[in-house]
Motif scaffolding. Structure first.
Motif, short mmCIF file in Angstrom:
data_model
loop_
_atom_site.label_atom_id
_atom_site.label_comp_id
_atom_site.label_asym_id
_atom_site.label_seq_id
_atom_site.Cartn_x
_atom_site.Cartn_y
_atom_site.Cartn_z
N ALA A 140 -1.63 5.70 -4.32
CA ALA A 140 -2.26 5.37 -3.10
C ALA A 140 -1.74 4.15 -2.39
CB ALA A 140 -3.91 5.06 -3.23
N LYS A 141 -0.84 3.57 -3.14
CA LYS A 141 -0.10 2.40 -2.82
C LYS A 141 -1.23 1.01 -2.36
CE LYS A 141 3.74 4.79 -0.37
NZ LYS A 141 4.39 5.03 0.78
N VAL A 142 -1.79 1.01 -3.60
CA VAL A 142 -2.71 -0.04 -3.59
C VAL A 142 -2.59 -1.13 -4.71
CG1 VAL A 142 -5.29 -0.84 -3.99
CG2 VAL A 142 -4.51 1.43 -2.71
N SER A 143 -2.42 -2.35 -4.19
CA SER A 143 -2.37 -3.40 -5.01
C SER A 143 -3.69 -3.91 -5.62
CB SER A 143 -1.65 -4.69 -4.72
OG SER A 143 -1.01 -5.58 -5.67
N PRO A 144 -4.23 -3.63 -6.75
CA PRO A 144 -5.60 -4.03 -7.07
C PRO A 144 -5.86 -5.65 -7.31
CG PRO A 144 -4.49 -3.22 -9.03
CD PRO A 144 -3.52 -3.18 -8.16
N ASN A 145 -7.08 -6.02 -6.71
CA ASN A 145 -7.42 -7.23 -7.09
C ASN A 145 -8.17 -7.41 -8.37
OD1 ASN A 145 -8.20 -9.90 -6.57
ND2 ASN A 145 -10.10 -9.25 -5.53
N VAL A 146 -7.15 -7.65 -9.33
CA VAL A 146 -7.75 -7.78 -10.73
C VAL A 146 -8.50 -8.91 -11.15
CG1 VAL A 146 -7.22 -7.31 -13.13
CG2 VAL A 146 -5.87 -6.06 -11.58
N LYS A 147 -9.77 -8.88 -11.38
CA LYS A 147 -10.41 -9.94 -11.69
C LYS A 147 -10.72 -10.06 -13.22
CE LYS A 147 -13.44 -13.36 -10.40
NZ LYS A 147 -12.95 -14.67 -9.88
N TYR A 148 -10.80 -8.81 -13.66
CA TYR A 148 -10.92 -8.90 -15.18
C TYR A 148 -10.20 -7.72 -15.74
CZ TYR A 148 -15.51 -11.32 -13.93
OH TYR A 148 -16.35 -12.07 -13.33
N ARG A 149 -9.66 -7.94 -17.15
CA ARG A 149 -8.98 -6.90 -17.71
C ARG A 149 -9.50 -6.84 -19.14
NH1 ARG A 149 -3.58 -4.57 -16.67
NH2 ARG A 149 -3.39 -6.27 -15.15
#
Length: 210
Positions: free
Chosen positions: A123-132
């Motif tokens: 989807a060509k989305v760069s996720p806003n990773v808050k927690y991994r």
């Protein structure tokens, strides 16, 4: 070769282990009481390693996992967005996949992220990773507290009710299949087990891929 005795080594990830394998293995052993089953649960990288090294005879994997030998597709499993019931998504019917780029995202730990990673890249989305985090239950726990949104497959989420499970827009699916180790692909026991898995799935799913 007449399936009177033997040991079948099966690998799987968590959702298939929880939702499928107890019944599949129990009924298979009723049909063939001399067969013993050994189950190994691992992350995606471990499953591929075990298959190629011959540590397991067969493994449940997904089509997004790389380097899986002798892959046979079984069923489609929808990927869903997760949100807290107290979030502003409480009245939503779907979740725009682009929102993963702005919403705080609870991302799965490396080795468990193949399906999520493929959906986002496609989807060509760069996720806003808050927690991994490592573990699907940990993802759900953080989402329940409204610390962010998540993405998990429908198969795993069947046992969880106190959380919003929203189809992605556009909808996304992973393909669950059975991969056979190169060392075991021609064994009668393995072929018989694969036939039984297909029979079991046909009785539980309206649409199968084989």
């Amino acid at each position: 070769s007449n399936l009177q005795a033997g040991t079948l080594r099966i690998g799987s990830f968590s959702s298939v282990c929880v939702e499928w394998l107890p019944e599949i293995v129990a009924q298979f052993q009723q049909k063939y009481p001399g067969i013993q089953a050994e189950l190994m649960i691992g992350d995606y990288n471990e499953l591929v390693e075990w298959l190629n090294a011959g540590r397991i005879d067969c493994g449940f994997v997904t089509s997004y996992m790389k380097h899986t030998p002798h892959f046979f597709p079984l069923v489609k499993d929808e990927m869903l967005a997760l949100a807290s019931v107290s979030s502003h998504y409480k009245d939503s019917l779907s979740y725009d996949i682009q929102n993963f780029g702005t919403d705080s995202f609870v991302y799965p730990y490396k080795g468990l992220d193949a399906d999520v990673n493929y959906v986002l890249k496609h989807a060509k989305v760069s996720p806003n990773v808050k927690y991994r985090v490592k573990g699907d239950e940990a993802i759900i726990a953080l989402v329940e507290e409204n610390l962010g949104v998540g993405m998990l497959p429908e198969l795993y989420l069947r046992r969880f009710g106190n959380i919003l499970k929203l189809p992605l827009n556009p909808r996304q699916f992973r393909t669950i299949g059975l991969s056979l180790s190169p060392q075991s692909v021609d064994l009668p026991l393995v072929q018989c087990f694969m036939a039984w898995v297909k029979e079991w799935l046909q009785s539980h799913y309206n649409e199968v891929l084989f």
